[in-house]
Design an enzyme around this catalytic site. Structure first.
Site, PDB file in Angstrom:
ATOM      1  N   THR A  73       0.832  -1.207   0.000  1.00  0.00           N
ATOM      2  CA  THR A  73       0.000   0.000   0.000  1.00  0.00           C
ATOM      3  C   THR A  73       0.865   1.256   0.000  1.00  0.00           C
ATOM      4  O   THR A  73       0.420   2.318  -0.430  1.00  0.00           O
ATOM      5  CB  THR A  73      -0.889   0.036   1.264  1.00  0.00           C
ATOM      6  N   ASP A  74       2.102   1.154   0.495  1.00  0.00           N
ATOM      7  CA  ASP A  74       2.876   2.393   0.728  1.00  0.00           C
ATOM      8  C   ASP A  74       3.152   3.176  -0.540  1.00  0.00           C
ATOM      9  O   ASP A  74       2.999   4.399  -0.569  1.00  0.00           O
ATOM     10  CB  ASP A  74       4.153   2.138   1.554  1.00  0.00           C
ATOM     11  N   GLY A 133      17.379 -10.580   2.835  1.00  0.00           N
ATOM     12  CA  GLY A 133      16.381 -11.097   1.899  1.00  0.00           C
ATOM     13  C   GLY A 133      15.231 -11.839   2.565  1.00  0.00           C
ATOM     14  O   GLY A 133      14.609 -12.704   1.961  1.00  0.00           O
ATOM     15  N   GLY A 168      12.513 -10.331   4.041  1.00  0.00           N
ATOM     16  CA  GLY A 168      11.278  -9.562   4.135  1.00  0.00           C
ATOM     17  C   GLY A 168      11.164  -8.785   5.432  1.00  0.00           C
ATOM     18  O   GLY A 168      10.102  -8.279   5.776  1.00  0.00           O
ATOM     19  N   LEU A 169      12.275  -8.703   6.172  1.00  0.00           N
ATOM     20  CA  LEU A 169      12.258  -7.929   7.427  1.00  0.00           C
ATOM     21  C   LEU A 169      13.058  -6.631   7.269  1.00  0.00           C
ATOM     22  O   LEU A 169      13.531  -6.051   8.240  1.00  0.00           O
ATOM     23  CB  LEU A 169      12.824  -8.773   8.579  1.00  0.00           C
ATOM     24  N   SER A 170      13.241  -6.222   6.030  1.00  0.00           N
ATOM     25  CA  SER A 170      13.874  -4.931   5.737  1.00  0.00           C
ATOM     26  C   SER A 170      15.330  -4.843   6.135  1.00  0.00           C
ATOM     27  O   SER A 170      15.760  -3.846   6.718  1.00  0.00           O
ATOM     28  CB  SER A 170      13.129  -3.788   6.408  1.00  0.00           C
ATOM     29  N   SER A 171      16.082  -5.852   5.792  1.00  0.00           N
ATOM     30  CA  SER A 171      17.521  -5.759   6.029  1.00  0.00           C
ATOM     31  C   SER A 171      18.088  -4.570   5.253  1.00  0.00           C
ATOM     32  O   SER A 171      18.960  -3.852   5.751  1.00  0.00           O
ATOM     33  CB  SER A 171      18.221  -7.045   5.613  1.00  0.00           C
ATOM     34  N   SER A 172      17.574  -4.326   4.057  1.00  0.00           N
ATOM     35  CA  SER A 172      18.153  -3.242   3.256  1.00  0.00           C
ATOM     36  C   SER A 172      17.858  -1.877   3.880  1.00  0.00           C
ATOM     37  O   SER A 172      18.744  -1.020   3.956  1.00  0.00           O
ATOM     38  CB  SER A 172      17.668  -3.302   1.811  1.00  0.00           C
ATOM     39  N   ASP A 221       9.534   0.866   4.961  1.00  0.00           N
ATOM     40  CA  ASP A 221      10.623   0.179   5.651  1.00  0.00           C
ATOM     41  C   ASP A 221      11.589   1.175   6.280  1.00  0.00           C
ATOM     42  O   ASP A 221      11.997   1.033   7.440  1.00  0.00           O
ATOM     43  CB  ASP A 221      11.390  -0.722   4.679  1.00  0.00           C
TER      44      ASP A 221
HETATM   45  C1  GLA Z   1       8.993  -3.844   0.544  1.00  0.00           C
HETATM   46  C2  GLA Z   1       9.165  -2.368   0.225  1.00  0.00           C
HETATM   47  C3  GLA Z   1       8.137  -1.531   1.000  1.00  0.00           C
HETATM   48  C4  GLA Z   1       6.728  -2.064   0.804  1.00  0.00           C
HETATM   49  C5  GLA Z   1       6.674  -3.572   1.036  1.00  0.00           C
HETATM   50  C6  GLA Z   1       5.348  -4.158   0.670  1.00  0.00           C
HETATM   51  O1  GLA Z   1       9.302  -4.114   1.865  1.00  0.00           O
HETATM   52  O2  GLA Z   1      10.462  -1.922   0.545  1.00  0.00           O
HETATM   53  O3  GLA Z   1       8.242  -0.186   0.603  1.00  0.00           O
HETATM   54  O4  GLA Z   1       6.251  -1.723  -0.448  1.00  0.00           O
HETATM   55  O5  GLA Z   1       7.672  -4.252   0.268  1.00  0.00           O
HETATM   56  O6  GLA Z   1       4.355  -3.675   1.524  1.00  0.00           O
END
Ligand code: GLA
Length: 399
Positions: A38-39, A126, A128-132, A182
């Protein structure tokens, strides 16, 4: 976890000198409770920072070389970024995010100071917990801190600005059209709170994550994902097409979130392509689910909160098509466990992690049962983290 002393010792082993003058900065990963994809559509998200973080030890250098030297505790790669030619670091395999942040900060007028940096990444890469985002935001905070000190600028670094710059680095330097969630969660997390963020206005509210006798369990499918794989950017493009066509009904709309569920239902026939229509449907209903979830949490109605999470997963599976067999299997197995009141994928999808709400007394059984069933079906041994909401990016003052 959060072993700052270890990172400092490793730093000195690698770069020499003493511990004096070595500083530590940290920025966490995040788990998104609800509000997925959604972001970048101006919508709502509801993430919380987690304990696992990207930690750096850093020391200024004044040997006359205008470079940033980068290393990581778990990698043999060593990277040197030329401050006067950061663009040359564009295609780095590791170091790309850091270089991107330096590049954007420099464009914004920050003075990039020569320094040595050692990364210690606790957020599984990698997953999905926003390592980047953790890597980017800690870099942004550290470089901005040095720049402000060099220029005699007092006061704390503006962390919302850092989140925006880190996002821009990922967009323009690394080629991923990611939204702001993120970086914002990593920069602005607060212990025991989730962040209800409006990605159109960046208005946000902390919502106490009072789960009473429930816990948040993150399940790592160990199926790696990468945003750069192209599916992510493809979804962004599909949403753009849907918006263009929906706008005929509401010319003032700037993003998909500007349509309520009812407005969407009245106008959805305007979207010609079936795929684009279901993408938009996910986004608009997901925004509505975020609003309902925040209310449910405020009302201590965890049962409804859990149901909304599960509905989010189904929509991501059937309409947005970003789940895949590993995430679907883990969610399916999770929901079979008594005491699990909601489960969904978190993050971009295509692998990575799930997030579930599980009764305290069922946590051990959940980990055991889901772990076993998932391993049997997928042939991969997953990991589980029982997570509390943590603080966002900051400098750690070593005692
Ligand atoms: C990744 C992106 C976020 C968001 C999610 C999905 O984490 O970095 O900005 O779009 O996917 O909600």
């Amino acid at each position: 976890m959060n072993d700052y002393g270890y990172v400092v010792r490793k730093f000195v082993e690698l770069y020499g000198g003493s511990e004096e003058g070595v500083r530590v900065f940290t920025s966490p990963g995040r788990v998104n409770l609800i509000g997925e994809h959604t972001d970048y559509n101006g919508g709502y998200v509801f993430p919380a920072a987690i304990e696992q973080s990207s930690i750096i030890a850093l020391r200024r250098r004044d040997d006359g070389n205008k470079t940033i030297r980068l290393a990581a505790t778990d990698l043999d790669d060593r990277v040197v970024i030329d401050i006067n030619d950061i663009d040359a670091s564009r295609s780095l395999k590791w170091g790309n995010y850091q270089a991107g942040v330096a590049y954007i900060l420099r464009q914004e007028g920050y003075q990039i100071c020569p320094c040595d940096i050692l990364y210690h990444d606790e957020v599984p890469l990698g997953s999905g917990l926003s390592s980047s985002a953790a890597i980017e935001v800690v870099m942004a905070l550290a470089l901005a801190t040095l720049s402000n000190e060099t220029n005699g600028i007092d006061g704390p670094v503006d962390m919302i600005k850092m989140a925006k710059l880190a996002q821009r680095a990922e967009n323009v330097f690394c080629g991923v059209s990611c939204g702001i969630m993120d970086q914002f969660a990593s920069a602005m997390g607060r212990r025991d709170n989730a962040i209800f963020l409006d990605c159109k206005t960046l208005d946000f509210k902390y919502v106490p994550l009072v789960l009473r006798d429930y816990k948040i369990i993150i399940g790592n499918t160990k199926k790696k994902r990468s945003l750069a794989e192209g599916k992510y950017n493809e979804r962004c493009a599909e949403c753009k097409v849907a918006l263009e066509q929906l706008r005929i009904a509401k010319p003032g709309a700037e993003c998909l979130r500007d349509f309520s569920v009812d407005e969407f239902e009245d106008a959805k026939a305007l979207i010609q392509d079936d795929t684009c229509r279901i993408r938009a449907e996910h986004v608009i209903y997901e925004c509505d689910r975020v609003l309902k979830s925040v209310q449910a949490l405020r009302d201590s109605n965890l049962t409804d909160f859990g149901k909304l999470m599960t509905a989010s997963h189904i929509s991501l599976r059937d309409l947005y098509e970003v789940t895949g067999p590993h995430l679907d299997c883990m969610v399916e197995q999770s929901l079979k466990v008594d005491g699990c009141i909601g489960s969904r994928m978190t993050g971009a999808g295509f692998g990575g992690c799930t997030v579930s709400i599980v009764k305290d007394s069922s946590v051990d059984g959940f980990i055991q049962t889901v772990g076993q069933a998932y391993t049997e079906k997928m042939g991969i041994v997953p990991e589980f983290y029982v997570s509390d909401a943590a603080d966002g990016a900051r400098e750690i003052k070593l005692g």
